[in-house]
Motif scaffolding. Structure first.
Motif, PDB file in Angstrom:
ATOM      1  N   ALA A   2       1.003  -1.246   0.262  1.00 13.05           N
ATOM      2  CA  ALA A   2       0.047  -0.020  -0.033  1.00 13.05           C
ATOM      3  C   ALA A   2       1.115   1.347  -0.253  1.00 13.05           C
ATOM      4  CB  ALA A   2      -1.121  -0.011   1.105  1.00 13.05           C
ATOM      5  N   ASN A   3       2.323   0.901   0.369  1.00 14.61           N
ATOM      6  CA  ASN A   3       3.054   2.169   0.363  1.00 14.61           C
ATOM      7  C   ASN A   3       3.986   2.051  -0.728  1.00 14.61           C
ATOM      8  OD1 ASN A   3       2.070   2.808   3.239  1.00 14.61           O
ATOM      9  ND2 ASN A   3       3.272   0.951   3.928  1.00 14.61           N
ATOM     10  N   SER A   4       3.494   1.838  -1.289  1.00 13.48           N
ATOM     11  CA  SER A   4       4.931   1.590  -2.711  1.00 13.48           C
ATOM     12  C   SER A   4       3.773   2.173  -4.470  1.00 13.48           C
ATOM     13  CB  SER A   4       5.011  -0.308  -3.135  1.00 13.48           C
ATOM     14  OG  SER A   4       5.919   0.625  -4.314  1.00 13.48           O
ATOM     15  N   GLN A   5       4.212   3.195  -4.700  1.00  9.62           N
ATOM     16  CA  GLN A   5       3.671   3.097  -6.117  1.00  9.62           C
ATOM     17  C   GLN A   5       3.856   2.405  -7.456  1.00  9.62           C
ATOM     18  OE1 GLN A   5       1.038   5.006  -6.273  1.00  9.62           O
ATOM     19  NE2 GLN A   5       0.947   5.304  -3.915  1.00  9.62           N
ATOM     20  N   VAL A   6       5.058   1.301  -6.806  1.00  7.05           N
ATOM     21  CA  VAL A   6       4.791   0.172  -8.106  1.00  7.05           C
ATOM     22  C   VAL A   6       4.006  -0.471  -8.955  1.00  7.05           C
ATOM     23  CG1 VAL A   6       6.481  -1.891  -9.579  1.00  7.05           C
ATOM     24  CG2 VAL A   6       7.455  -0.064  -7.725  1.00  7.05           C
ATOM     25  N   ARG A   7       3.660  -0.422  -9.887  1.00  2.52           N
ATOM     26  CA  ARG A   7       2.084  -1.094 -10.014  1.00  2.52           C
ATOM     27  C   ARG A   7       2.998  -2.386 -11.597  1.00  2.52           C
ATOM     28  NH1 ARG A   7      -0.209   1.876 -14.216  1.00  2.52           N
ATOM     29  NH2 ARG A   7       2.277   3.045 -14.173  1.00  2.52           N
ATOM     30  N   ASN A   8       1.716  -3.421 -10.895  1.00  4.44           N
ATOM     31  CA  ASN A   8       2.304  -4.297 -12.012  1.00  4.44           C
ATOM     32  C   ASN A   8       1.471  -4.688 -12.732  1.00  4.44           C
ATOM     33  OD1 ASN A   8       3.393  -5.926  -9.474  1.00  4.44           O
ATOM     34  ND2 ASN A   8       2.247  -5.130  -8.048  1.00  4.44           N
ATOM     35  N   ALA A  13     -14.649  -2.424  11.308  1.00  7.39           N
ATOM     36  CA  ALA A  13     -14.721  -2.884   9.821  1.00  7.39           C
ATOM     37  C   ALA A  13     -14.595  -1.658   8.511  1.00  7.39           C
ATOM     38  CB  ALA A  13     -16.047  -3.825   9.782  1.00  7.39           C
ATOM     39  N   SER A  14     -14.458  -0.379   9.337  1.00 12.34           N
ATOM     40  CA  SER A  14     -14.579   0.267   8.130  1.00 12.34           C
ATOM     41  C   SER A  14     -12.715   0.797   8.134  1.00 12.34           C
ATOM     42  CB  SER A  14     -15.060   1.599   8.802  1.00 12.34           C
ATOM     43  OG  SER A  14     -16.321   1.860   9.151  1.00 12.34           O
ATOM     44  N   GLU A  15     -12.335   0.461   9.742  1.00 13.28           N
ATOM     45  CA  GLU A  15     -10.497  -0.070   9.694  1.00 13.28           C
ATOM     46  C   GLU A  15     -10.357  -0.921   8.197  1.00 13.28           C
ATOM     47  OE1 GLU A  15      -9.756   0.126  13.594  1.00 13.28           O
ATOM     48  OE2 GLU A  15     -10.106   2.577  14.057  1.00 13.28           O
ATOM     49  N   GLU A  16     -10.732  -1.986   8.367  1.00 18.09           N
ATOM     50  CA  GLU A  16     -10.524  -2.904   7.870  1.00 18.09           C
ATOM     51  C   GLU A  16     -10.570  -2.438   6.124  1.00 18.09           C
ATOM     52  OE1 GLU A  16      -8.665  -6.751   6.514  1.00 18.09           O
ATOM     53  OE2 GLU A  16      -8.283  -5.346   8.557  1.00 18.09           O
ATOM     54  N   VAL A  17     -11.903  -2.055   5.664  1.00 15.75           N
ATOM     55  CA  VAL A  17     -12.036  -1.909   4.679  1.00 15.75           C
ATOM     56  C   VAL A  17     -11.387  -0.406   4.369  1.00 15.75           C
ATOM     57  CG1 VAL A  17     -13.685   0.100   2.627  1.00 15.75           C
ATOM     58  CG2 VAL A  17     -13.775  -1.906   4.683  1.00 15.75           C
ATOM     59  N   GLY A  18     -10.534   0.336   5.065  1.00  8.23           N
ATOM     60  CA  GLY A  18      -9.946   1.015   4.637  1.00  8.23           C
ATOM     61  C   GLY A  18      -8.136   0.439   4.521  1.00  8.23           C
ATOM     62  N   ARG A  19      -7.785  -0.551   4.877  1.00  8.74           N
ATOM     63  CA  ARG A  19      -6.396  -0.936   4.824  1.00  8.74           C
ATOM     64  C   ARG A  19      -6.278  -1.983   3.672  1.00  8.74           C
ATOM     65  NH1 ARG A  19      -7.601  -2.306  10.379  1.00  8.74           N
ATOM     66  NH2 ARG A  19      -6.601  -0.712  11.876  1.00  8.74           N
ATOM     67  N   ILE A  20      -7.451  -2.320   3.269  1.00  7.77           N
ATOM     68  CA  ILE A  20      -7.374  -3.861   1.828  1.00  7.77           C
ATOM     69  C   ILE A  20      -7.316  -3.232   0.552  1.00  7.77           C
ATOM     70  CG2 ILE A  20      -8.447  -4.695   0.597  1.00  7.77           C
ATOM     71  CD1 ILE A  20      -9.452  -6.345   3.403  1.00  7.77           C
ATOM     72  N   GLN A  21      -8.380  -1.426   0.767  1.00 11.38           N
ATOM     73  CA  GLN A  21      -8.369  -1.025  -1.319  1.00 11.38           C
ATOM     74  C   GLN A  21      -6.699  -0.398  -0.965  1.00 11.38           C
ATOM     75  OE1 GLN A  21     -10.890  -1.311  -2.977  1.00 11.38           O
ATOM     76  NE2 GLN A  21     -10.217   0.091  -4.546  1.00 11.38           N
ATOM     77  N   PRO A  22      -6.171   0.325  -0.041  1.00  8.78           N
ATOM     78  CA  PRO A  22      -4.995   0.199  -0.976  1.00  8.78           C
ATOM     79  C   PRO A  22      -3.979  -0.805  -1.441  1.00  8.78           C
ATOM     80  CG  PRO A  22      -5.697   2.258   1.684  1.00  8.78           C
ATOM     81  CD  PRO A  22      -5.780   0.305   1.020  1.00  8.78           C
ATOM     82  N   LEU A  23      -4.000  -1.907  -1.271  1.00  7.34           N
ATOM     83  CA  LEU A  23      -3.696  -2.910  -1.569  1.00  7.34           C
ATOM     84  C   LEU A  23      -4.442  -2.777  -2.991  1.00  7.34           C
ATOM     85  CD1 LEU A  23      -3.730  -4.895   1.379  1.00  7.34           C
ATOM     86  CD2 LEU A  23      -1.699  -4.168   1.297  1.00  7.34           C
ATOM     87  N   ILE A  24      -5.364  -2.620  -3.225  1.00  9.19           N
ATOM     88  CA  ILE A  24      -5.671  -2.931  -4.920  1.00  9.19           C
ATOM     89  C   ILE A  24      -5.817  -1.956  -5.515  1.00  9.19           C
ATOM     90  CG2 ILE A  24      -7.902  -3.531  -6.024  1.00  9.19           C
ATOM     91  CD1 ILE A  24      -8.388  -5.265  -3.182  1.00  9.19           C
ATOM     92  N   LEU A  59      -2.342   7.501  -5.299  1.00  8.38           N
ATOM     93  CA  LEU A  59      -2.375   8.440  -6.037  1.00  8.38           C
ATOM     94  C   LEU A  59      -2.467   7.914  -7.614  1.00  8.38           C
ATOM     95  CD1 LEU A  59       1.378   9.094  -4.719  1.00  8.38           C
ATOM     96  CD2 LEU A  59      -0.842  10.372  -4.176  1.00  8.38           C
ATOM     97  N   GLY A  60      -3.408   7.238  -8.137  1.00  9.18           N
ATOM     98  CA  GLY A  60      -3.748   6.837  -8.731  1.00  9.18           C
ATOM     99  C   GLY A  60      -3.431   4.892  -9.460  1.00  9.18           C
ATOM    100  N   GLY A  61      -3.871   4.944  -9.877  1.00  9.46           N
ATOM    101  CA  GLY A  61      -3.696   3.710 -11.135  1.00  9.46           C
ATOM    102  C   GLY A  61      -3.956   2.582  -9.746  1.00  9.46           C
ATOM    103  N   TYR A  62      -3.553   1.112  -9.884  1.00 11.92           N
ATOM    104  CA  TYR A  62      -4.549  -0.313  -9.286  1.00 11.92           C
ATOM    105  C   TYR A  62      -2.519  -0.832  -9.420  1.00 11.92           C
ATOM    106  CZ  TYR A  62      -9.052   1.286 -10.333  1.00 11.92           C
ATOM    107  OH  TYR A  62      -9.991   2.167 -10.193  1.00 11.92           O
ATOM    108  N   SER A  63      -3.104  -1.822  -8.068  1.00 11.13           N
ATOM    109  CA  SER A  63      -1.441  -2.316  -7.951  1.00 11.13           C
ATOM    110  C   SER A  63      -1.748  -3.332  -9.340  1.00 11.13           C
ATOM    111  CB  SER A  63      -1.794  -3.761  -6.741  1.00 11.13           C
ATOM    112  OG  SER A  63      -1.748  -2.324  -5.335  1.00 11.13           O
ATOM    113  N   LEU A  64      -2.307  -4.167  -9.699  1.00 11.41           N
ATOM    114  CA  LEU A  64      -2.609  -4.732 -10.698  1.00 11.41           C
ATOM    115  C   LEU A  64      -3.228  -4.615 -12.188  1.00 11.41           C
ATOM    116  CD1 LEU A  64      -1.425  -8.645 -11.447  1.00 11.41           C
ATOM    117  CD2 LEU A  64      -3.618  -8.319 -10.789  1.00 11.41           C
TER     118      LEU A  64
END
Length: 579
Positions: A20-26, A114-125, A129-134
């Protein structure tokens, strides 16, 4: 994400790729195939995750090997191309999205955790700053983004491609598994359910580890794919071919090759690309003897010095004809449509496809029709009447396909397709039994369920109208002596034992309208005779006139015997009307 040098394989945690802290996109290259994982693959990943999560509660350092991935770091060090590993990373993303959605549902009850868990998961996806992990390939990228990755998921219409539908299926399976899991471990405690989602997420990110093999070019990746195949981690022939074409093509051609390959996959959507490539090869050179398909294709491309884009274009052209045969496309096949449909769909004679592919490309339309009829005659006599060796039939048809194409390709002066069909007729006649031998087999001919509809239906149409100008409409194969007679009918259990072996004998089968077939069901022969007499199918309505007593094995054999001359007329190599 750790840095690496080419071929310096190292461990890579899934969490590093979905950081979540990296802007590298796969990024999955455009030329890669779409999402292909089926239920068994998705369920295996889920089972591995739940087992690992249980183990990590006892020993936190437990890991699960998630296989090797091959990556290419482009000039922009924020983009990592995934050359091998798409299916696993895409499924992991789908699983994260399912966890997010489940946590979101719980959050609607007002639970802050539960809201906090949603906030942790979505930045993994989805990167903040824009774009998606995959980012998936051209085939699935947009659908995957809208249906899986966006926090506000949207169904962008019905999934158009098989790969899109695979994504939908994977999401549904994982949602069902997660819900069932939470219902088991935390049936009423929402806070406990959120804690379980958190533990599953951490196991996925910190416990799933891969071997990452970095490369500096597509050519380097191709060398790895070949080595993996030689060492047992096998890729499919089409995957290897696609990777080879892209790896050996100049960069200026790669976009065009990618587009051509996408078109091939979409054209073949419901069909197996591996079988298409094999049949394309066989139609040119005959059956593979020593090499596997990919090795044979690679040797051919290199020996003939064919460019990647030219070979991809050749595959696309052959693909259009191949699908026309599989789908019995009347616009392309014309008068031969019915015969091709019978061969490919009713009888499932796939070994005929390479020869049909040659005929469609090189024969006059009238001669292609003659060849399709000829193949039906041969297949029926050899496979149904004679019960010949299917491997021998396949080998024969493959050899004829290669020999036939060679005649048209090797000669400056093209042969007459009519003359080629005439020679083909003589070759096929030599490999089937004579009428005299088949006459002895027909009275006791036992049909397979998958071929009975064509065989009995064709006889019924001939009886109805030998000129083939009328059809019979919607009909079913009817067993005169039923497949499942009631215990108190048809002479009881003792007679059932005597008659059961005759169920699929030709003489016990006829054609009946679908509704009438259901109504006749398991009725006694006397009751069926009344219904048969009212049928508009001549094959059926003449039964009451010819058989007035009991229906026994003698009647079954007699009825088939009386069809013998007609059968040998329909499926005769010199029959102008064709099979």
């Amino acid at each position: 994400m750790s840095t690496s040098t080419p071929f310096n394989a190292h461990a890579e945690y899934l969490g590093n790729l979905f950081n979540a802290n990296s802007q590298v996109r796969n990024i999955i290259p455009r030329f890669q195939r779409g999402y292909m994982w089926q239920k068994k693959h998705v369920e295996a990943l889920w089972d591995d995750l739940t087992k690992l999560t249980s183990k990590r509660r006892i020993h936190a350092n437990h890991l699960h090997f998630f296989g090797p991935i091959v990556t290419l770091l482009k000039d922009d060090d924020q983009v990592l191309q995934i050359l091998d590993g798409q299916q696993r990373l895409a499924t992991a993303t789908i699983l994260l999205s399912v966890m997010r959605d489940m946590a979101k549902e719980i959050a609607e009850t007002g639970l802050l955790a539960a809201s906090e868990e949603v906030g942790r998961i979505q930045p993994l996806i989805e990167k903040e700053l824009g774009g998606y992990s995959l980012t998936l390939s051209r085939l699935d990228g947009e659908f995957f983004r809208d249906y899986i990755q966006r926090k506000d998921r949207v169904a962008s219409g019905k999934p158009k491609l098989r790969t899109n539908r695979n994504i939908v299926a994977a999401q549904r399976i994982l949602k069902e598994r997660l819900k069932a899991h939470l219902d088991t471990v935390a049936p009423t405690d929402k806070a406990l359910a959120v804690g379980e989602i958190r533990d599953l997420r951490l196991s996925l990110l910190n416990g799933f580890v891969m071997t990452r093999i970095p490369v500096v070019s597509y050519e380097s990746a191709f060398n790895i794919f070949e080595t993996l195949n030689d060492r047992g981690l096998r890729l499919s022939g089409p995957d290897l071919l696609r990777n080879y074409l892209m790896g050996s093509a100049p960069e200026a051609d790669q976009e065009s090759i990618s587009n051509i390959w996408d078109d091939i996959l979409q054209t073949l959507e419901k069909h197996d690309v591996s079988i298409f490539l094999r049949h394309m090869w066989i139609s040119r050179f005959g059956d593979l003897k020593e090499d596997d398909l990919f090795t044979a294709l690679k040797k051919y491309i290199e020996e003939k010095k064919i460019t990647s884009i030219d070979f991809a274009s050749l595959c696309a052209t052959e693909c259009d004809d191949y699908v026309a045969l599989l789908e019995a496309d009347k616009d392309i096949l014309g008068e031969a449509t019915e015969h091709v449909r019978s061969l490919v769909r009713e009888l499932s004679v796939r070994p005929a496809l390479p020869l049909l592919l040659v005929g469609l490309r090189y024969f006059e339309k009238s001669d292609f029709l003659s060849m399709a009829r000829l193949l039906l005659v041969f297949v029926t006599r050899y496979s149904i009447l004679e019960d010949g060796n299917p491997a021998k039939m396949e080998s024969l048809l493959f050899d004829i396909a290669a020999q036939t194409r060679a005649e048209f390709v090797a000669n400056d002066e093209k042969p007459s397709s009519r003359a080629v069909v005439t020679r083909m007729r003589e070759t096929l006649k030599e490999d089937t039994s004579s009428d005299a031998i088949l006459k002895l087999r027909i009275p006791t001919l036992e049909l397979e369920p998958q071929t009975a509809r064509y065989f009995v239906g064709r006889i019924a149409r001939y009886i109805q109208d030998p000129s083939r100008e009328t059809t019979l409409g919607e009909t079913n194969v009817e067993h005169i002596y039923p497949q499942n007679p009631s215990e108190d009918k048809w002479g009881g259990k003792e007679n059932h034992k005597l008659m059961e072996p005759y169920t699929w004998y030709l003489g016990n089968l006829t054609i009946f309208g679908k509704r009438k077939n259901r109504r006749a069901g398991n009725q006694e022969f006397g009751e069926k005779r009344t219904r048969y007499a009212k049928s508009n199918v001549k094959m059926t309505n003449t039964i009451p006139q010819k058989y007035v007593g009991e229906w026994t094995s003698e009647e079954i054999t007699d009825r088939a015997t009386k069809m013998t001359d007609m059968i040998l007329t329909i499926w005769n190599f010199n029959n102008g009307s064709g099979a």
